[in-house]
Design a protein around this motif. Structure first.
Motif, mmCIF file in Angstrom:
data_model
loop_
_atom_site.group_PDB
_atom_site.id
_atom_site.type_symbol
_atom_site.label_atom_id
_atom_site.label_comp_id
_atom_site.label_asym_id
_atom_site.label_seq_id
_atom_site.Cartn_x
_atom_site.Cartn_y
_atom_site.Cartn_z
ATOM 1 N N ALA A 1 0.743 -1.134 0.019
ATOM 2 C CA ALA A 1 0.032 -0.015 -0.177
ATOM 3 C C ALA A 1 0.890 1.308 0.076
ATOM 4 N N GLN A 2 1.911 1.208 0.720
ATOM 5 C CA GLN A 2 2.899 2.602 0.697
ATOM 6 C C GLN A 2 3.532 2.414 -0.556
ATOM 7 N N VAL A 3 3.930 1.557 -1.320
ATOM 8 C CA VAL A 3 4.678 1.870 -2.628
ATOM 9 C C VAL A 3 3.783 2.137 -3.658
ATOM 10 N N THR A 4 2.481 1.637 -3.641
ATOM 11 C CA THR A 4 1.264 2.075 -4.618
ATOM 12 C C THR A 4 1.210 3.693 -4.323
ATOM 13 N N ALA A 5 0.913 3.872 -3.101
ATOM 14 C CA ALA A 5 0.540 5.447 -2.826
ATOM 15 C C ALA A 5 1.884 6.168 -3.103
ATOM 16 N N LEU A 6 3.036 5.877 -2.771
ATOM 17 C CA LEU A 6 4.120 6.466 -3.162
ATOM 18 C C LEU A 6 4.219 6.814 -4.951
#
Length: 207
Positions: free
Chosen positions: A138-143
């Motif tokens: 989720a963090q990488v997708t949001a980034l």
């Protein structure tokens, strides 16, 4: 420049071969001293610096960000954006303000902090230099979604770096002064550089 980013339906610049990523709501939560940060023109922003908070959670990162460390300006250390483990994005400083996140690069850069414990709580101890918490999907997708939005609104943005790329200072370890350790190691060895660089039209800056 408005502190809020434009609507999320902007196309991903220079990536017509990729579908748009999911919407990324961004909560604007300016730090108490945000208006005292130095102002800047958007045209001077050409770099994004990726950090990890090296703290256990977003609440503690917020508390650290609110601390006034520079009496002259009455400001502290902070990034512009924080992305929590669940992928939620929070903006603590406007893009047209210089945030204090990377020595020597602040006027030209945007700081993005990913919540990750890093070396907490013994950041500079020789026995505690491993950074073994993986970043969430989720963090990488949001980034990636955030980086694509930033490219869409900042034509001058063309470079990306990790904090460890730009601050290579070594200091004596707190538990053994005879041993030198890296002052900054974020975002660290588990940050997925290949995935991020493949998704955005930014070049990695490694001085």
């Amino acid at each position: 420049m408005s502190p809020d980013l434009p609507p999320p339906d902007l196309p991903a610049p220079d990536r017509p071969d990729r579908p748009d990523l999911p919407d990324l709501p961004i909560t604007f939560e300016p730090l108490p001293y945000a208006a005292r940060l130095d102002a800047r023109e958007s045209a001077q922003i050409d770099l994004v610096v990726i950090h990890c908070t090296e703290l256990p959670d977003l609440a503690m990162a917020r508390r650290f960000g609110e601390e006034v460390l520079y009496p002259g300006s009455q400001t502290g250390n902070c990034g512009h954006f924080y992305i929590d483990r669940d992928g939620s994005a929070h903006q603590y400083a406007a893009l047209d303000r210089v945030a204090n996140h990377t020595r020597g690069y602040n006027p030209r850069s945007i700081g993005i902090e990913l919540v990750n414990r890093g070396r907490y709580p013994d950041w500079l101890a020789a026995h505690h230099q491993a950074m073994d918490e993986p970043y969430t999907q989720a963090q990488v997708t949001a980034l990636v979604a955030l980086l694509q939005k930033l490219q869409a609104v900042l034509p001058s943005l063309r470079l990306i770096a990790g904090h460890e790329d730009l601050d290579t200072t070594q200091v004596p370890a707190t538990d053994d002064p005879a041993v030198m350790v890296q002052r900054k190691r974020d975002p660290g060895p588990l940050f997925p550089w290949p995935r991020v660089l493949a998704a955005v039209a930014l070049q990695r800056l490694v001085p």
